[in-house]
Design an enzyme around this catalytic site. Structure first.
Site, PDB file in Angstrom:
ATOM      1  N   LYS A 131       0.813  -1.225   0.000  1.00 24.54           N
ATOM      2  CA  LYS A 131       0.000   0.000   0.000  1.00 24.54           C
ATOM      3  C   LYS A 131       0.843   1.270   0.000  1.00 24.54           C
ATOM      4  O   LYS A 131       0.412   2.307  -0.475  1.00 24.54           O
ATOM      5  CB  LYS A 131      -0.958  -0.016   1.184  1.00 24.54           C
ATOM      6  CG  LYS A 131      -2.096  -0.998   0.973  1.00 24.54           C
ATOM      7  CD  LYS A 131      -3.290  -0.666   1.843  1.00 24.54           C
ATOM      8  CE  LYS A 131      -4.474  -1.520   1.455  1.00 24.54           C
ATOM      9  NZ  LYS A 131      -4.310  -2.925   1.921  1.00 24.54           N
TER      10      LYS A 131
ATOM     11  N   GLU B 192      -9.387   7.284   3.480  1.00 25.41           N
ATOM     12  CA  GLU B 192     -10.342   6.406   4.157  1.00 25.41           C
ATOM     13  C   GLU B 192      -9.585   5.140   4.518  1.00 25.41           C
ATOM     14  O   GLU B 192      -8.601   4.787   3.872  1.00 25.41           O
ATOM     15  CB  GLU B 192     -11.505   6.060   3.216  1.00 25.41           C
ATOM     16  CG  GLU B 192     -11.261   4.859   2.285  1.00 25.41           C
ATOM     17  CD  GLU B 192     -10.159   5.064   1.251  1.00 25.41           C
ATOM     18  OE1 GLU B 192      -9.796   6.231   0.984  1.00 25.41           O
ATOM     19  OE2 GLU B 192      -9.643   4.060   0.720  1.00 25.41           O
TER      20      GLU B 192
ATOM     21  N   SER C 273       1.625  -9.705  -0.943  1.00 20.83           N
ATOM     22  CA  SER C 273       1.320  -8.273  -0.852  1.00 20.83           C
ATOM     23  C   SER C 273       1.724  -7.666   0.481  1.00 20.83           C
ATOM     24  O   SER C 273       2.027  -6.481   0.571  1.00 20.83           O
ATOM     25  CB  SER C 273      -0.168  -8.039  -1.096  1.00 20.83           C
ATOM     26  OG  SER C 273      -0.947  -8.866  -0.246  1.00 20.83           O
TER      27      SER C 273
HETATM   28  C1  LIG Z   1      -5.133  -3.937   1.757  1.00 20.79           C
HETATM   29  C2  LIG Z   1      -4.411  -5.165   1.475  1.00 20.79           C
HETATM   30  C3  LIG Z   1      -4.800  -6.035   0.433  1.00 20.79           C
HETATM   31  C4  LIG Z   1      -6.045  -5.815  -0.394  1.00 20.79           C
HETATM   32  O1  LIG Z   1      -6.032  -4.646  -1.158  1.00 20.79           O
HETATM   33  P1  LIG Z   1      -5.845  -4.660  -2.728  1.00 20.79           P
HETATM   34  O2  LIG Z   1      -6.209  -3.278  -3.137  1.00 20.79           O
HETATM   35  O3  LIG Z   1      -6.751  -5.697  -3.300  1.00 20.79           O
HETATM   36  O4  LIG Z   1      -4.420  -4.965  -3.010  1.00 20.79           O
HETATM   37  C5  LIG Z   1      -4.040  -7.149   0.188  1.00 20.79           C
HETATM   38  N1  LIG Z   1      -2.947  -7.440   0.916  1.00 20.79           N
HETATM   39  C6  LIG Z   1      -2.526  -6.647   1.932  1.00 20.79           C
HETATM   40  C7  LIG Z   1      -1.317  -7.031   2.707  1.00 20.79           C
HETATM   41  C8  LIG Z   1      -3.255  -5.485   2.250  1.00 20.79           C
HETATM   42  O5  LIG Z   1      -2.834  -4.710   3.250  1.00 20.79           O
END
Ligand SMILES: *Cc1c(COP(=O)(O)O)cnc(C)c1O
Length: 422
Positions: free
Chosen positions: A87, A109, A377
């Site tokens: 993010k 948000e 992610s």
């Molecule tokens: C917020 C988040 C997501 C989901 O958000 P996307 O916009 O779909 O990427 C996925 N993995 C992590 C670690 C997150 O913090």
């Protein structure tokens, strides 16, 4: 690749009240300008390198590969980015853009708090005021992230309207932006919302996919499939981005299957029973809606995957078949957390573990000379409050009880205060 006037096929667009037209148009113009401005791009590059810690490694997972017995398993370690997840790529990009536009105040948000945290950190780094709207229910549930946002100097505003969750926080942020856009930028957290946000968020997140493409070319890795978890869709679309217009590799999105297929048991916007086309919060896409077009409740063990909508570009790519979607159950995601932790020493975030679980299922479908690349992610440190009650419930209960007793004695708090006053 870029949307056509804000549309991806029939999804996307800019379904907003008149008052939001001006800030959205202004943002679109500035974004186009700065993405061709060498000074902006150089500055972004240096922040990515020195502050975020890019490029992130593409890790070969030998034990997982052997145990799964098919394709070579690789993991893109986005979880090693500063603040622990992807993010920050978007938060830094948008905050730097806002600063160039002369904005001094940033609003965002947040639901689980991960996007709020990344934005708060980006604002601290760039010297911008930061206000984070968060549903009152989420504020209560997500105290560790609220505490971190406050450490970064952000002001967290609890939203008391509606269901007091993410949806209401988005509405509140839109309202603030409409009233204050002269000095304020709204950092939207995923690849959704009214145009130009889906294009902007994908562009800043595509650093993930661009690095993967380069890393694979350098190391002669033949990619068979790429797997990412899909909440709003920002990590997935950024990871897939440079491969979308090519025939291969397979691109697979893993949605939250929760505890089952019934309404309210999952957050499967592409594969679920209640998946419908609709318009919400400024864009047309696929949502989990009831027959009157109202958002349905969702459920997932991972706080980042339980939004009722999905980004418009992924919705379009899903309908056209370029991106495949699959649903992963809570329990499969938990198994993937253990599997990669024990066998590779890598602790996935619960969200990312949905991608890990999907890779575990499909590895055997691919030949041994091809790679499956998992986008991790985020890292799992943040989920200790979710995984511990599952993996070691009794010990965790004891721990929480002891913590409470310790706080009630107020001994340590008192000591910390005294030390702080010195
Ligand atoms: C917020 C988040 C997501 C989901 O958000 P996307 O916009 O779909 O990427 C996925 N993995 C992590 C670690 C997150 O913090």
């Amino acid at each position: 690749m870029e949307s056509n006037c804000g549309f991806f096929g029939r999804f996307g667009g800019k379904y907003v009240a008149e008052v939001l037209r001006r800030p959205l148009d202004e943002l679109e113009t500035a974004f186009k300008y700065y993405m061709n401005d060498k000074e902006f791009l150089d500055e972004l590059e240096i922040i990515r390198r020195d502050y975020i810690g890019r490029e992130t490694p593409l890790y070969y997972a030998p034990t997982a590969t052997k145990l799964l017995g098919g394709a070579q398993i690789y993991i893109k370690l986005e979880g090693l980015a500063n603040t622990g997840a992807h993010k920050i790529n978007n938060a830094i990009g948008q905050c730097l853009l806002a600063k160039k536009m002369g904005k001094t105040r940033i609003i965002a948000e947040t639901g689980a708090g991960q996007h709020g945290l990344a934005t708060a950190a980006a604002c601290a780094k760039l010297g911008l005021e930061c206000i984070v709207y968060m549903g009152e229910v989420d504020v209560r549930r997500q105290q560790p992230n609220v505490a971190a946002m406050e450490l970064y100097g952000a002001k967290v505003v609890p939203v008391k309207s509606g269901s007091r969750t993410l949806k209401d926080a988005v509405n509140e942020a839109m309202r603030d932006w409409a009233a204050n856009f002269e000095n304020t930028h709204y950092v939207l957290g995923s690849a959704l919302g009214p145009a130009p946000f889906p294009d902007i968020v994908r562009t800043f997140q595509s650093v993930i996919g661009n690095e993967v493409k380069k890393q694979c070319a350098e190391r002669g890795i033949k990619i068979g499939a790429m797997v990412a978890c899909v909440g709003g869709g920002s990590n997935a679309i950024g990871f897939f981005s440079p491969f979308i217009d090519e025939k291969s590799p397979r691109l697979i999105g893993a949605e939250a299957g929760g505890i089952g297929k019934e309404i309210g048991e999952n957050a499967s916007r592409m594969t679920g029973n209640a998946s419908r086309e609709g318009i919400m919060q400024g864009y047309k896409s696929r949502f989990l809606l009831d027959e009157d077009g109202q958002a349905l409740p969702t459920r997932s063990i991972s706080a980042g995957l339980d939004y009722c909508g999905i980004g418009p570009q992924l919705a379009e790519l899903g309908m056209s078949g370029r991106v495949e979607f699959t649903s992963i159950l809570d329990k499969e995601a938990l198994e993937a957390v253990s599997f990669f932790a024990k066998n590779e020493g890598i602790l996935f975030a619960m969200e990312s573990a949905h991608a890990g679980a999907c890779a575990m299922k499909i590895a055997k479908e691919l030949p041994k000379d091809e790679a499956v690349i998992i986008n991790m992610s985020g890292r799992g440190d943040k989920d200790i409050f979710i995984t511990s009650p599952v993996f070691r419930p009794e010990e965790w209960k004891e721990f929480l009880k002891a913590e409470l007793e310790r706080l009630e004695e107020k001994k340590d708090i008192h000591e910390a205060k005294v030390l702080g006053e010195k």
